[in-house]
Design an enzyme around this catalytic site. Structure first.
Site, PDB file in Angstrom:
ATOM      1  N   ASP A 128       4.358  -9.426  -5.815  1.00 23.51           N
ATOM      2  CA  ASP A 128       3.242  -9.123  -4.923  1.00 23.51           C
ATOM      3  C   ASP A 128       3.677  -7.999  -3.991  1.00 23.51           C
ATOM      4  O   ASP A 128       4.495  -7.177  -4.379  1.00 23.51           O
ATOM      5  CB  ASP A 128       2.808 -10.378  -4.153  1.00 23.51           C
ATOM      6  CG  ASP A 128       1.322 -10.362  -3.807  1.00 23.51           C
ATOM      7  OD1 ASP A 128       0.919  -9.476  -3.033  1.00 23.51           O
ATOM      8  OD2 ASP A 128       0.569 -11.221  -4.295  1.00 23.51           O
TER       9      ASP A 128
ATOM     10  N   HIS B 171       3.446  -4.896  -5.652  1.00 27.46           N
ATOM     11  CA  HIS B 171       2.185  -4.288  -5.233  1.00 27.46           C
ATOM     12  C   HIS B 171       2.395  -3.225  -4.164  1.00 27.46           C
ATOM     13  O   HIS B 171       1.444  -2.863  -3.476  1.00 27.46           O
ATOM     14  CB  HIS B 171       1.222  -5.358  -4.730  1.00 27.46           C
ATOM     15  CG  HIS B 171       0.774  -6.314  -5.790  1.00 27.46           C
ATOM     16  ND1 HIS B 171      -0.039  -7.395  -5.529  1.00 27.46           N
ATOM     17  CD2 HIS B 171       1.021  -6.351  -7.130  1.00 27.46           C
ATOM     18  CE1 HIS B 171      -0.261  -8.071  -6.643  1.00 27.46           C
ATOM     19  NE2 HIS B 171       0.373  -7.460  -7.633  1.00 27.46           N
TER      20      HIS B 171
END
Length: 404
Positions: A265, A288
């Site tokens: 993430d 991310h």
């Protein structure tokens, strides 16, 4: 060198490092802003009435968890030994809680509370881990967090050891879908614990540790002031859901330096209430990217200011550097600097998304978080051919100003 002399040397070194190591982001704030104690956190602990017994009488500042009964065989519950060593080390000036190498310590969800005497150090040279998966999680323990450090002003968490999150079984819980190989969709976390949380603490340092395979966020700072993170290694698979590397919220004066983060993430996520955050010489892999937000969810107010990201390398990531806000939110994002950032095979290199939404059904709102004074300098590298190198979504209702 004998064991006694080695432990004395550790004690002296840590005493010196705690005097010299807090010069960049640790402002002199002797009082907390008391937000109240949330459910699940105890009131501030008091020093024990009786003087603590050190691991070695010749080294009154070092408290080895094995001397308090920790077995370190990878299966025995060593929670009581760690909490006892914590209370003892916390009660003396320049106290060191010492978890030695060549042991694998298992402890359950635990809140380590201060205040402690000045110069407190938690030194982990072995392996520290939670129970393996939700089926082994003790009934009644919080499934939202594992290690919590509460009101631990002036603490240093360091060592050559590893914090192993045992997150694999948590990632497979059938609650939240996430992407899988070859475009497939896999299940994801329900109530999965964040691995390490610092809450309402001032002047804390996390240095040199390896943190891996967290069930959820690896490292969180909430309501803190004066945080130094350096030489940290965070490692989880690319498809591990919601495993943010470092997350800060309601926290100011933060330095994140010389660290490697590989996860599933956000590499680093900056939530509402943050200011004066400096990120330098960080490598982000297959996550991310670095995100400010999301901000303004459920029509809330969120303010973020004075954030600097520089000399950073981002590879094989969905995003590069991102600002994300919800429609209908309030507040502002201002004073953001992205400089000297290299990207390698990044899908969306630069994003300001003020239509952030988990589904396609989010309605347009008339208000939004105000974004201004954002600059990008010397951003270079390669991007995924499926997306352009720069991508913005700005609602007309927001008077955002971006300088590139």
């Amino acid at each position: 060198m004998g064991i006694a002399r080695q432990l004395l040397f550790i004690c002296v070194i840590f005493s010196l490092s705690n005097v010299e190591g807090r010069t960049h982001f640790h402002k002199d704030k002797s009082k907390h802003t008391d937000k109240g104690t949330p459910v699940g956190l105890p009131p501030e602990s008091e020093s024990p009435a009786d003087p603590p017994i050190p691991s070695d009488p010749n080294n009154p500042c070092v408290f080895d968890v094995t001397s308090f009964g920790a077995v370190g065989d990878g299966s025995t519950d060593d929670t009581e030994a760690f909490t006892s060593a914590w209370k003892a080390a916390c009660a003396v000036e320049s106290g060191v809680l010492y978890a030695p190498a060549d042991y694998e310590f298992t402890i359950t969800s635990t809140i380590f509370s201060g205040p402690c005497k000045p110069g407190f150090v938690f030194q982990l040279d072995g392996v520290l881990m939670p129970p393996s998966g939700p089926d082994c999680w003790p009934e009644g323990d919080s499934k939202k967090q594992w290690l919590v450090f509460y009101r631990v002003d002036g603490m240093t968490f360091t060592g050559s050891g590893t914090i192993e999150g045992n997150g694999e079984q948590w990632w497979e819980l059938p609650c939240k879908p996430h992407r899988g190989p070859n475009g497939s969709t896999l299940p994801g976390p329900c109530d999965s614990p964040a691995l390490i949380r610092f809450f309402m603490s001032v002047n804390v340092e996390v240095i040199g540790l390896r943190i891996q395979n967290s069930p959820q966020f690896h490292l969180k700072f909430d309501g803190c002031e004066g945080v130094l993170i350096e030489d940290l290694s965070i490692d989880s698979p690319a498809l591990s859901p919601n495993t943010d590397g470092i997350h800060v919220q309601d926290t100011k004066y933060v330095g994140i330096y010389n660290s490697m983060i590989a996860n599933g993430d956000d590499c680093i996520s900056i939530g509402p209430g943050c200011s004066d955050v400096d990120i330098n010489n960080v490598t982000c892999l297959h996550g991310h990217g670095i995100s400010i937000g999301s901000l303004g969810v459920h029509n809330s107010q969120a303010c973020v200011s004075n954030i600097s990201v520089s000399n950073t390398y981002i590879k094989d990531s969905d995003n590069g550097v991102r600002i994300k806000t919800w429609q209908g939110g309030m507040g502002s994002v201002a004073g953001i600097r992205f400089e000297n950032i290299e990207m390698d095979n990044v899908k969306n290199c630069i994003i300001i998304d003020q239509y952030y939404c988990f589904t396609k059904g989010c309605r347009n709102e008339t208000s939004a978080v105000y974004v201004s004074d954002v600059s990008y300098k010397n951003i270079k590298g390669t991007y995924d051919v499926r997306s352009p190198p720069s991508y913005t979504l700005l609602p007309a209702a927001t008077q955002s100003h971006v300088q590139i």
